[in-house]
Design an enzyme around this catalytic site. Structure first.
Site, short mmCIF file in Angstrom:
data_model
loop_
_atom_site.label_atom_id
_atom_site.label_comp_id
_atom_site.label_asym_id
_atom_site.label_seq_id
_atom_site.Cartn_x
_atom_site.Cartn_y
_atom_site.Cartn_z
N CYS A 131 0.78 -1.24 0.00
CA CYS A 131 0.00 0.00 0.00
C CYS A 131 0.81 1.29 0.00
O CYS A 131 0.53 2.18 -0.80
CB CYS A 131 -0.94 0.01 1.19
SG CYS A 131 -2.04 -1.40 1.18
C1 UGA Z 1 -0.87 0.06 5.78
C2 UGA Z 1 -1.58 1.01 6.76
O1 UGA Z 1 -0.92 0.99 8.03
C3 UGA Z 1 -3.06 0.63 6.92
O2 UGA Z 1 -3.71 1.60 7.75
C4 UGA Z 1 -3.73 0.61 5.54
O3 UGA Z 1 -5.10 0.24 5.64
C5 UGA Z 1 -3.00 -0.39 4.66
O4 UGA Z 1 -1.60 0.01 4.55
C6 UGA Z 1 -3.67 -0.42 3.31
O5 UGA Z 1 -3.76 0.63 2.67
O6 UGA Z 1 -4.19 -1.48 2.95
P1 UGA Z 1 0.25 -2.38 6.00
O7 UGA Z 1 0.88 -2.05 4.69
O8 UGA Z 1 -0.43 -3.66 6.20
O9 UGA Z 1 -0.84 -1.24 6.38
O10 UGA Z 1 1.42 -2.36 7.09
P2 UGA Z 1 2.03 -1.36 8.16
O11 UGA Z 1 1.97 -2.00 9.48
O12 UGA Z 1 1.48 0.01 8.04
O13 UGA Z 1 3.59 -1.34 7.75
C7 UGA Z 1 4.04 -0.92 6.48
C8 UGA Z 1 5.56 -0.91 6.42
O14 UGA Z 1 6.09 0.17 7.18
C9 UGA Z 1 6.23 -2.16 6.95
O15 UGA Z 1 7.25 -2.56 6.06
C10 UGA Z 1 6.82 -1.73 8.28
O16 UGA Z 1 7.97 -2.47 8.63
C11 UGA Z 1 7.16 -0.29 8.00
N1 UGA Z 1 7.23 0.55 9.21
C12 UGA Z 1 6.13 0.76 9.98
C13 UGA Z 1 8.43 1.15 9.57
O17 UGA Z 1 9.46 1.00 8.88
N2 UGA Z 1 8.49 1.92 10.70
C14 UGA Z 1 7.40 2.14 11.48
O18 UGA Z 1 7.54 2.88 12.49
C15 UGA Z 1 6.20 1.53 11.11
#
Ligand code: UGA
Length: 437
Positions: free
Chosen positions: A275
């Site tokens: 996403c």
């Molecule tokens: C993301 C959004 O968080 C959801 O709210 C949204 O609904 C979804 O996309 C979507 O549009 O379907 P998601 O991609 O499942 O969700 O995962 P996240 O938990 O947001 O993490 C995304 C990436 O960011 C991961 O690779 C994670 O490791 C990274 N991340 C996250 C960081 O590098 N640092 C952080 O502090 C948080």
């Protein structure tokens, strides 16, 4: 509350979760998908996606208020239809609406036979304007009805994360209802309120009533804001590293400022997933299509590309991996999923291959998905096996089991560990480099 009859078109990650959660709220739900295998699995109570709590919801409600079918006519017995099909990215980053439009057309053909009013709810992520300019005309042409007469179309984006989709649905921060059909939004809004009433009662979540264009933009703004927050803390973290500052201590402190907030301040290898990158690229493409140059959004993606490169440069500072084994720990885009879309492990693997390394990779669940992309690298069946004899290890995913690694590092030929997720416990036996600390 009065139970509604809802149909859900598309049983991917959003649709499969939505159908089960709506049933759990007390509604009668039919999932419609063109894929027979998916439909069979749903009806057997075995959803094709792995999400905590989802199997239980299917076991509980299939055979009662939840079912799946390939037959679009099922829509005729329902009060409203959620469109939850995918909007993949085109080469230039803009979104490909063809799957949404195909579903809208089939839905329209079906609705031609319905006398009662029907509400169509777009959950797929779409650029503002696409609903009015493309989705509504597709339904109108196929149904022979005008919007505002036989049907209305609303926009109701979804904010679930992978790995916590059911919980995120059941405990949302907000429920966004975007309406503005030709006849005014009242009828569509009333129906949406009926659907979400039990969720509001359970969770206390606020409802945001807005226009369709705003609702569509809220989804992009939400994801792009989070992606920007990660790139910003990564950029700060890169500067921290140069000045021998621990970016995590900095993040903990700035996170106490309520205007900043503590979440999404983990710096490191960058964001992956299906996403953040896709939605940022789509908003960039939409901005350019409107002759606006989105400088900051370009930089958000730029920093995200920088992070795996910096991991490799830190490795270069300590070891030349040409002709040697190098280990990659973690392949999934985050822990708790086998999804490798957008994973930062792939640019890391590419960089190692460019340096002439023999790559050995390990992940507890994502090896099969990685093998499709990299059939020729070596896969280990444990972190210990990957580390054995390796000159350098790069840690890309924050799996808990990596936090317990200790003695395993002593079997490395050159024990250099580059940690992209702050998950490894440094010891005197290894040369340890945190990416931003
Ligand atoms: C993301 C959004 O968080 C959801 O709210 C949204 O609904 C979804 O996309 C979507 O549009 O379907 P998601 O991609 O499942 O969700 O995962 P996240 O938990 O947001 O993490 C995304 C990436 O960011 C991961 O690779 C994670 O490791 C990274 N991340 C996250 C960081 O590098 N640092 C952080 O502090 C948080």
């Amino acid at each position: 509350m009065e139970a509604m009859h809802a149909s859900v078109l598309g049983s991917g990650y959003v649709g499969a979760t939505l159908a089960a959660c709506l049933a759990d709220l007390g509604h009668d739900v039919t999932a419609v998908d063109i894929d027979k295998t998916v439909v069979e699995r749903l009806n057997a109570g075995d959803p094709p996606i792995a999400e905590p709590g989802l199997d239980e919801l299917y076991s509980k409600h299939v055979g009662d208020r939840l079912r799946a079918t390939t037959d679009y006519d099922a829509v005729l017995d329902t009060d409203l239809t959620f469109l939850t099909v995918q909007t993949p990215a085109r080469e230039d980053g803009s979104i490909d609406l063809s799957v949404v439009l195909a579903a809208a057309e089939q839905l329209g053909e079906t609705l031609a036979a319905k006398d009662d009013y029907h509400l169509v709810v777009v959950k797929s992520t779409v650029i503002p304007g696409m609903v009015e300019e493309e989705v509504v005309p597709a339904i109108e042409a196929a149904s022979g009805k005008r919007e505002g007469e036989g049907f209305d179309v609303a926009v109701n984006p979804e904010f679930q994360s992978q790995g916590s989709a059911v919980e995120d649905f059941m405990q949302p921060d907000k429920i966004v209802l975007g309406t503005d059909g030709d006849n005014g939004p009242d009828r569509a809004l009333a129906r949406l309120h009926e659907v979400y009433e039990p969720l509001v009662e359970r969770s206390g979540a606020p409802i945001v009533e807005t226009g369709r264009r705003e609702a569509a933009m809220i989804k992009y703004a939400n994801n792009v804001f989070l992606a920007s927050k990660i790139s910003l803390i990564n950029e700060i973290g890169n500067v921290c590293k140069e000045y021998d500052v621990d970016a995590y201590e900095v993040a903990d402190a700035i996170g106490l400022d309520e205007r900043i907030g503590a979440q999404f301040l983990r710096s490191g290898a960058g964001f992956g997933g299906s996403c953040f990158e896709k939605d940022t690229k789509a908003l960039i493409a939409a901005a350019r299509a409107a002759d606006y140059e989105p400088e900051l959004l370009d930089a958000v993606l730029g920093v995200n590309e920088t992070q795996p490169r910096r991991m490799l440069e830190l490795l270069d500072d300590h070891v030349d991996v040409a002709g040697k084994r190098a280990a990659v720990l973690g392949l999934a885009f985050k822990s708790g999923t086998d999804d490798t879309r957008g994973t930062r492990a792939f640019p890391v693997i590419d960089g190692l291959l460019d340096r002439g390394a023999e790559v050995v990779a390990y992940d507890p669940v994502a090896i099969e998905n990685t093998r499709e992309q990299y059939p020729d690298i070596e896969y280990a069946d444990s972190a210990a096996a990957a580390l054995d004899g390796a000159s350098g290890a790069l840690v890309v995913t924050d799996w808990d089991e990596f936090a317990a690694l200790d003695e395993e590092f002593t079997t490395m030929a050159e024990p250099v560990v580059i940690d992209g997720r702050r998950i490894i416990e440094p010891t005197d036996d290894i040369v340890y480099e945190g990416l931003t600390w």
